[in-house]
Design an enzyme around this catalytic site. Structure first.
Site, PDB file in Angstrom:
ATOM      1  N   HIS A 172      62.861 -24.264  78.449  1.00 22.66           N
ATOM      2  CA  HIS A 172      61.486 -24.535  78.020  1.00 22.66           C
ATOM      3  C   HIS A 172      61.088 -25.974  78.324  1.00 22.66           C
ATOM      4  CE1 HIS A 172      62.862 -27.015  74.648  1.00 22.66           C
ATOM      5  NE2 HIS A 172      63.818 -26.112  74.481  1.00 22.66           N
ATOM      6  N   GLU A 245      68.033 -20.572  70.431  1.00 20.55           N
ATOM      7  CA  GLU A 245      68.944 -21.706  70.498  1.00 20.55           C
ATOM      8  C   GLU A 245      69.948 -21.660  69.348  1.00 20.55           C
ATOM      9  OE1 GLU A 245      70.843 -23.711  71.818  1.00 20.55           O
ATOM     10  OE2 GLU A 245      69.501 -25.261  72.617  1.00 20.55           O
TER      11      GLU A 245
END
Length: 364
Positions: A172, A245
């Site tokens: 990202h 994550e």
């Protein structure tokens, strides 16, 4: 002369605690031939309890084969290896019971020693453990099966064609945590202005990659990045929770220096051992298990296609590790920029090819 066996054992939990299972196999130490395989569910349990279950099953299988054998147990759980070697204490009640069972079985064998191995070297036992968690138990004694002469076996059909699936792995774009190198796990931070510009640049790059599917972590920063790229490609975004994550727990939002100051022992252990969880969070090994599930689903669902996976540093590094066939420890040896691109190709015959790592050409 006593026979020599190698027991390979592993266990896992989808939730820690959650639905858990173990896998174990016994090899002839001299030839490497698999003599027995075991895989079974242990209900709802932790990773450590499941790993002990695999140890017990492996020792029992070795005992059933030859009570006089000398056995080397190989596991990627440092905790179990250290506890069974007598260097660490077993404190958890459920693990104490299983450790006693394992010691009782070990006393009945010729000799037993314990060796820690990297996760990449314990793949057969890990596959059995995942089979158990998928509802496919295994109890196979290969040594008792009839021997078939290979020349007498005729193939029943033409071999299946090899199918290659290409995954482009996009980290990202930047958030407010990125420039300061802060632990950024399960937070809901949006992309910064720079991060949005990086997503736009990645979208331009993606037009030339032949992408057919976009899959992303559902956290805000990955979802925003994926939506920008997918919008440029005219594709929907599929979300996969297993691509989120690592949960950094009490380290969330801290720099490495702040983490060492506030949680000196926990931060040091977490940074040194992939099986140790961040305080009130996850370990790299925990993330590895769920990323492996995501990878399996992706390769089954989109076999032969080109897929963009928009995720985070740890999951992308673990996908690279799987592509390279190396252990989870590689996460500490790879650096990935925000909005960087990596590429791994996965063939249905088991071969993999890492084609690109940390490419940021589109950002320049």
């Amino acid at each position: 002369m006593s026979r020599r066996f190698v027991v390979e054992a592993d266990g896992g939990s989808r939730g820690n605690p959650g639905p858990a299972g173990y896998g174990a196999l016994v090899r002839d130490a001299d030839t490497g031939r698999v003599l027995a395989e075991r895989a079974a569910s242990v209900g709802r349990a932790t990773n450590n309890v499941a790993e002990y279950g695999g140890l017990v099953a492996g020792l029992q299988a070795a005992l059933d084969l030859d009570a006089t054998a000398d056995v080397e147990v190989r596991m990627d759980s440092k905790l179990v290896v250290e506890q069974m070697s007598g260097r660490w204490k077993v404190k958890h009640p459920d693990m104490q019971k299983l450790a006693l069972q394992a010691r009782d079985l070990a006393r009945q064998l010729g000799s037993v020693r314990y060796t820690w191995v990297p996760r990449a070297q314990n793949g057969a036992a890990d596959a059995l453990a995942n089979s158990a968690m998928d509802g496919r138990p295994v109890h196979r004694d290969v040594a008792a099966e009839p021997t078939v002469v290979a020349d007498d076996v005729q193939p029943s059909a033409e071999p299946a064609p090899v199918v290659t699936t290409v995954t482009h792995l996009l980290r990202h774009g930047r958030t407010e945590h990125t420039p300061e190198r802060r632990y950024s796990g399960r937070n809901d931070l949006p992309l910064s202005a720079t991060g949005r510009a990086e997503a736009d640049a990645a979208a331009v790059r993606a037009r030339d990659l032949g992408i057919e599917v976009v899959v992303a972590s559902p956290l805000r920063r990955t979802r925003e990045t994926a939506e920008v790229v997918a919008g440029a490609l005219g594709l929907p975004v599929e979300l996969d929770e297993d691509l989120v994550e690592l949960d950094f727990g009490d380290l969330e939002g801290l720099t490495a220096a702040e983490a060492r100051e506030r949680h000196p022992l926990a931060a040091r252990r977490f940074g040194a051992d992939v099986t140790v969880a961040a305080p009130n969070g996850e370990s790299v090994a925990d993330v590895s298990r769920r990323v492996a599930r995501a990878r399996t689903r992706l390769l089954e669902r989109y076999a032969g296609r080109t897929v963009l996976v928009v995720s985070h540093v740890t999951p992308i590094k673990l996908l690279l590790a799987a592509g390279l066939g190396v252990g989870d420890e590689v996460v500490h040896r790879v650096f990935l920029e925000a909005a960087s691109l990596c590429t791994v190709a996965w063939s249905s015959d088991g071969r993999t090819s890492v084609r690109l790592v940390n490419d940021t050409a589109h950002l320049r």
